[in-house]
Design a protein around this motif. Sequence first.
Motif, PDB file in Angstrom:
ATOM      1  N   ILE A 147     -13.245  31.054   1.647  1.00 17.84           N
ATOM      2  CA  ILE A 147     -13.250  29.651   1.269  1.00 17.84           C
ATOM      3  C   ILE A 147     -13.041  29.604  -0.235  1.00 17.84           C
ATOM      4  N   GLN A 148     -12.153  28.734  -0.673  1.00 17.52           N
ATOM      5  CA  GLN A 148     -11.856  28.580  -2.097  1.00 17.52           C
ATOM      6  C   GLN A 148     -12.309  27.186  -2.516  1.00 17.52           C
ATOM      7  N   LEU A 149     -13.022  27.113  -3.641  1.00 17.78           N
ATOM      8  CA  LEU A 149     -13.687  25.877  -4.047  1.00 17.78           C
ATOM      9  C   LEU A 149     -13.405  25.524  -5.497  1.00 17.78           C
TER      10      LEU A 149
ATOM     11  N   VAL B  29     -11.656  11.404  -6.515  1.00 20.33           N
ATOM     12  CA  VAL B  29     -11.414  12.076  -5.241  1.00 20.33           C
ATOM     13  C   VAL B  29     -11.563  11.020  -4.155  1.00 20.33           C
ATOM     14  N   GLU B  30     -10.510  10.829  -3.388  1.00 17.65           N
ATOM     15  CA  GLU B  30     -10.472   9.820  -2.331  1.00 17.65           C
ATOM     16  C   GLU B  30     -11.723   9.867  -1.458  1.00 17.65           C
ATOM     17  N   GLY B  31     -12.367   8.712  -1.302  1.00 16.38           N
ATOM     18  CA  GLY B  31     -13.497   8.581  -0.396  1.00 16.38           C
ATOM     19  C   GLY B  31     -14.840   8.978  -0.986  1.00 16.38           C
ATOM     20  N   THR B  32     -14.880   9.391  -2.260  1.00 10.82           N
ATOM     21  CA  THR B  32     -16.148   9.814  -2.863  1.00 10.82           C
ATOM     22  C   THR B  32     -16.585   8.815  -3.929  1.00 10.82           C
ATOM     23  N   THR B  33     -17.865   8.888  -4.285  1.00  8.34           N
ATOM     24  CA  THR B  33     -18.407   7.950  -5.285  1.00  8.34           C
ATOM     25  C   THR B  33     -19.136   8.657  -6.418  1.00  8.34           C
ATOM     26  N   THR B  34     -19.264   9.989  -6.362  1.00  9.00           N
ATOM     27  CA  THR B  34     -20.011  10.713  -7.385  1.00  9.00           C
ATOM     28  C   THR B  34     -19.123  11.745  -8.069  1.00  9.00           C
ATOM     29  N   LYS B  35     -19.635  12.289  -9.160  1.00  5.31           N
ATOM     30  CA  LYS B  35     -18.931  13.359  -9.878  1.00  5.31           C
ATOM     31  C   LYS B  35     -19.964  14.352 -10.375  1.00  5.31           C
ATOM     32  N   PRO B  36     -19.681  15.628 -10.356  1.00  6.16           N
ATOM     33  CA  PRO B  36     -18.470  16.224  -9.785  1.00  6.16           C
ATOM     34  C   PRO B  36     -18.527  16.244  -8.259  1.00  6.16           C
ATOM     35  N   VAL B  37     -17.367  16.405  -7.675  1.00  7.25           N
ATOM     36  CA  VAL B  37     -17.250  16.542  -6.225  1.00  7.25           C
ATOM     37  C   VAL B  37     -16.886  17.998  -5.931  1.00  7.25           C
ATOM     38  N   LEU B  38     -17.607  18.587  -5.010  1.00  2.72           N
ATOM     39  CA  LEU B  38     -17.258  19.917  -4.542  1.00  2.72           C
ATOM     40  C   LEU B  38     -16.024  19.777  -3.659  1.00  2.72           C
ATOM     41  N   TYR B  39     -14.948  20.474  -4.002  1.00  6.86           N
ATOM     42  CA  TYR B  39     -13.706  20.338  -3.260  1.00  6.86           C
ATOM     43  C   TYR B  39     -13.345  21.664  -2.591  1.00  6.86           C
ATOM     44  N   MET B  40     -13.143  21.600  -1.291  1.00  8.20           N
ATOM     45  CA  MET B  40     -12.707  22.765  -0.538  1.00  8.20           C
ATOM     46  C   MET B  40     -11.185  22.844  -0.645  1.00  8.20           C
ATOM     47  N   GLU B  41     -10.727  23.740  -1.480  1.00  6.54           N
ATOM     48  CA  GLU B  41      -9.291  23.887  -1.720  1.00  6.54           C
ATOM     49  C   GLU B  41      -8.596  24.580  -0.553  1.00  6.54           C
ATOM     50  N   GLY B  42      -9.323  25.450   0.126  1.00  6.97           N
ATOM     51  CA  GLY B  42      -8.752  26.150   1.267  1.00  6.97           C
ATOM     52  C   GLY B  42      -9.829  26.924   1.998  1.00  6.97           C
ATOM     53  N   ILE B  43      -9.624  27.096   3.288  1.00  2.94           N
ATOM     54  CA  ILE B  43     -10.519  27.915   4.105  1.00  2.94           C
ATOM     55  C   ILE B  43      -9.676  28.584   5.182  1.00  2.94           C
ATOM     56  N   TYR B  44      -9.993  29.842   5.452  1.00  3.20           N
ATOM     57  CA  TYR B  44      -9.231  30.604   6.442  1.00  3.20           C
ATOM     58  C   TYR B  44     -10.148  31.623   7.099  1.00  3.20           C
ATOM     59  N   VAL B  45      -9.991  31.775   8.393  1.00  3.57           N
ATOM     60  CA  VAL B  45     -10.649  32.847   9.152  1.00  3.57           C
ATOM     61  C   VAL B  45      -9.584  33.470  10.049  1.00  3.57           C
ATOM     62  N   ASP B  46      -9.563  34.788  10.095  1.00  2.00           N
ATOM     63  CA  ASP B  46      -8.623  35.502  10.951  1.00  2.00           C
ATOM     64  C   ASP B  46      -8.708  34.937  12.369  1.00  2.00           C
ATOM     65  N   PRO B  47      -7.558  34.625  12.974  1.00  3.39           N
ATOM     66  CA  PRO B  47      -7.566  34.006  14.303  1.00  3.39           C
ATOM     67  C   PRO B  47      -8.367  34.776  15.357  1.00  3.39           C
ATOM     68  N   SER B  48      -8.415  36.097  15.256  1.00  2.61           N
ATOM     69  CA  SER B  48      -9.155  36.879  16.252  1.00  2.61           C
ATOM     70  C   SER B  48     -10.670  36.778  16.077  1.00  2.61           C
TER      71      SER B  48
END
Length: 145
Positions: free
Chosen positions: A58-60, A67-86
């Motif tokens: 997970i990259q943060l 940030v769309e839909g948020t009202t506070t700062k800072p916002v933790l943003y999930m830039e990407g997440i990946y898990v091996d399909p298997s």
Amino acid sequence: MTIEEISKDNVSDLAQLVLFLWPECNYKEEFQNGLKILNSPTETAFIAKNHGIYLGFIQLSLRYEFVEGTTTKPVLYMEGIYVDPSHRKEGIAKRLVEMAESWGKKRGCSEMASDTEITNKLSIDFHQSVGFDEVNRLVTFRKDL
């Protein structure tokens, strides 16, 4: 399974995993990006490992701009997440998100946000399964001048 925060010892492994999520990228560029993240106070990544094999990440970032839909700062943003399909449906992504949430809370975040392509049903379903609420659907446009 263990989850490691990005370090000089695993930045190359992170770069390899990133290429599975974003295959249009290249290793050298992602390795450099990993080094940038490693030295950033507003970015991090966590990597899931089982029996010596890296299975996901997970990259943060902390976002201080709107940030769309948020009202506070800072916002933790999930830039990407990946898990091996298997290894999906084993709770790895959920644990990565939990690590992210803990990291963000320690940095003053009370909201977490993310995005995905409007057609990426797998990602939309995942986001909802780990507690995200959809706040907007958007189609963007561009035009040459």
